[in-house]
Design a protein around this motif. Structure first.
Motif, short mmCIF file in Angstrom:
data_model
loop_
_atom_site.label_atom_id
_atom_site.label_comp_id
_atom_site.label_asym_id
_atom_site.label_seq_id
_atom_site.Cartn_x
_atom_site.Cartn_y
_atom_site.Cartn_z
N GLY A 1 71.22 -23.80 81.32
CA GLY A 1 70.72 -24.71 82.33
C GLY A 1 71.48 -26.02 82.43
N TYR A 2 71.30 -26.68 83.57
CA TYR A 2 71.82 -28.01 83.83
C TYR A 2 70.63 -28.95 83.97
CZ TYR A 2 74.27 -31.90 86.05
OH TYR A 2 74.78 -33.14 86.35
N ALA A 3 70.57 -29.99 83.14
CA ALA A 3 69.37 -30.81 83.06
C ALA A 3 69.63 -32.27 83.41
CB ALA A 3 68.76 -30.71 81.66
N ILE A 4 68.61 -32.90 83.99
CA ILE A 4 68.59 -34.33 84.24
C ILE A 4 67.42 -34.88 83.43
CG2 ILE A 4 68.40 -36.15 85.97
CD1 ILE A 4 69.34 -34.09 88.04
N SER A 5 67.73 -35.66 82.40
CA SER A 5 66.70 -36.16 81.49
C SER A 5 66.57 -37.67 81.61
CB SER A 5 67.04 -35.79 80.04
OG SER A 5 67.18 -34.40 79.88
N GLY A 6 65.37 -38.16 81.31
CA GLY A 6 65.13 -39.59 81.36
C GLY A 6 63.90 -39.96 80.57
N VAL A 7 63.55 -41.24 80.63
CA VAL A 7 62.36 -41.76 79.96
C VAL A 7 61.64 -42.67 80.95
CG1 VAL A 7 61.47 -43.16 78.06
CG2 VAL A 7 63.40 -41.62 77.67
N THR A 8 60.33 -42.49 81.09
CA THR A 8 59.55 -43.32 82.01
C THR A 8 58.97 -44.49 81.24
OG1 THR A 8 57.57 -41.97 81.61
CG2 THR A 8 58.95 -41.36 83.48
N PHE A 9 59.66 -45.62 81.29
CA PHE A 9 59.20 -46.83 80.61
C PHE A 9 58.14 -47.53 81.44
CE2 PHE A 9 63.40 -46.27 78.67
CZ PHE A 9 63.09 -46.44 77.33
N GLN B 1 62.23 -34.32 81.93
CA GLN B 1 63.44 -33.51 82.14
C GLN B 1 63.25 -32.58 83.32
OE1 GLN B 1 64.83 -30.15 79.49
NE2 GLN B 1 66.44 -31.62 78.99
N LEU B 2 64.22 -32.61 84.23
CA LEU B 2 64.31 -31.66 85.34
C LEU B 2 65.48 -30.74 85.03
CD1 LEU B 2 63.49 -30.72 88.22
CD2 LEU B 2 65.13 -32.41 89.10
N ILE B 3 65.24 -29.42 85.04
CA ILE B 3 66.29 -28.49 84.63
C ILE B 3 66.39 -27.33 85.61
CG2 ILE B 3 64.68 -27.27 83.08
CD1 ILE B 3 67.15 -26.80 81.23
N PHE B 4 67.63 -26.98 85.93
CA PHE B 4 67.92 -25.82 86.77
C PHE B 4 68.65 -24.81 85.89
CE2 PHE B 4 67.91 -29.64 89.35
CZ PHE B 4 67.03 -29.30 90.37
N SER B 5 68.18 -23.57 85.88
CA SER B 5 68.72 -22.61 84.92
C SER B 5 68.95 -21.24 85.54
CB SER B 5 67.77 -22.48 83.73
OG SER B 5 66.51 -21.99 84.14
N ALA B 6 69.82 -20.50 84.86
CA ALA B 6 70.07 -19.10 85.20
C ALA B 6 70.07 -18.31 83.90
CB ALA B 6 71.42 -18.94 85.91
N GLY B 7 69.49 -17.13 83.95
CA GLY B 7 69.39 -16.34 82.73
C GLY B 7 69.53 -14.85 82.98
N LEU B 8 69.97 -14.14 81.95
CA LEU B 8 70.03 -12.69 81.95
C LEU B 8 68.96 -12.17 81.01
CD1 LEU B 8 73.84 -11.74 81.91
CD2 LEU B 8 72.20 -11.42 83.78
N ASN B 9 68.12 -11.27 81.52
CA ASN B 9 67.04 -10.70 80.74
C ASN B 9 67.19 -9.18 80.69
OD1 ASN B 9 64.63 -12.91 80.24
ND2 ASN B 9 65.92 -13.38 82.00
N PHE B 10 66.97 -8.64 79.51
CA PHE B 10 67.11 -7.20 79.30
C PHE B 10 65.74 -6.58 79.06
CE2 PHE B 10 70.95 -9.33 78.05
CZ PHE B 10 71.96 -8.55 78.60
#
Length: 202
Positions: free
Chosen positions: A14-22, A183-192
Motif C-alpha cells: 500500500g501507499y499511505a498518507i499518515s498524520g497526527v490530529t493535534f 492514516q489513509l492507505i490505498f492498497s493492492a493485494g494478491l490473495n490465494f
C-alpha cells in the motif's frame, strides 16, 4: 452472492498518507510512505448457512506512521522536521461482501493494534515521549477480481488511533495536548484460495 465459505491467504502492498490530529495550533503536515506491506488471512462465511454476505480478516503488517513538525523560524520561513516511525500492526476486521460473477464488493469495519519498533529520526532513537503501543478503529472498502484460484484485491482504508501518539505533556506542562494518529492507505493485494475450493449455496 453464492459463495458460503472460503479461505484466502494473501499479501498486500500500500501507499499511505499518515498524520497526527493535534488539538492545538501546532503547525504540522502529513507524511507519505510506500513502505506498507502485510500478510492477511480472510475467512468468508455465511449466516445460518443461507446468507453469504459476511467474513472476517486478520493480518500482520509493517507500516510507517508519524507527521512533519513545522516550526516558524522567521517571517514566512519555516523549518520542517519529519517524525517518521516504523510500526507493526495487527488489524482485525468484520467483512461485509457481495459477489457478482467474478467481482466481489467488500466493506470492512474493525480495529487494530500497533507497536512502534524503529524510527527514521537522525539519532535513530525513539523518544520516551512517543507512545510505542496503541490501538484504534479502522474501515476499508474495495473490490476483488476473482481469477480463481487467485484474487486481486484493490482497497482504500482509513485508520484513527484512540490512544495518543505523544505524551499529553509533550508541548506543555500546564495544558494537556491530545494527539491521535491517522492514516489513509490505498492498497493492492494478491490473495490465494486455500485448497482451491469454495462451498456454494445450493
Amino acid at each position: 452472492s453464492s459463495i458460503l465459505f472460503q479461505h484466502l491467504l494473501g499479501v498486500k502492498y500500500g501507499y499511505a498518507i499518515s498524520g497526527v490530529t493535534f488539538k492545538h495550533t501546532n503547525i504540522h503536515k502529513s507524511i507519505k510512505s510506500s513502505k506498507n506491506f502485510g500478510l492477511y488471512y480472510t475467512y468468508l462465511h455465511s449466516l445460518l448457512n443461507t446468507m453469504p454476505y459476511f467474513g472476517i480478516q486478520i493480518g500482520l503488517a509493517s507500516t510507517q506512521v508519524g507527521y512533519v513538525h513545522v516550526t516558524e523560524i522567521s517571517n514566512n520561513e519555516f523549518k520542517e522536521e519529519p517524525q517518521v516511525y516504523d510500526a507493526l500492526e495487527f488489524p482485525m476486521l468484520s467483512v461485509f461482501r457481495a459477489d457478482v460473477d467474478r467481482i466481489r464488493l467488500m466493506l470492512g469495519i474493525g480495529g487494530y493494534l500497533s507497536y512502534i519498533y524503529d524510527t527514521e529520526l537522525p539519532d535513530g532513537i525513539i523518544p520516551s515521549t512517543t507512545k510505542r503501543g496503541s490501538f484504534g478503529i479502522m474501515g476499508q472498502a474495495g473490490i476483488a477480481i476473482k481469477l480463481h484460484p487467485v484474487e486481486l484485491h484493490l482497497e482504500a482504508g482509513y485508520k484513527y488511533g484512540l490512544t495518543p501518539f505523544l505524551d499529553h505533556k509533550f508541548y506543555s506542562d500546564s495544558q494537556w495536548i491530545y494527539s491521535n494518529p491517522t492514516q489513509l492507505i490505498f492498497s493492492a493485494g494478491l490473495n490465494f484460495v486455500i485448497g482451491n475450493k469454495y462451498h456454494k449455496k445450493k
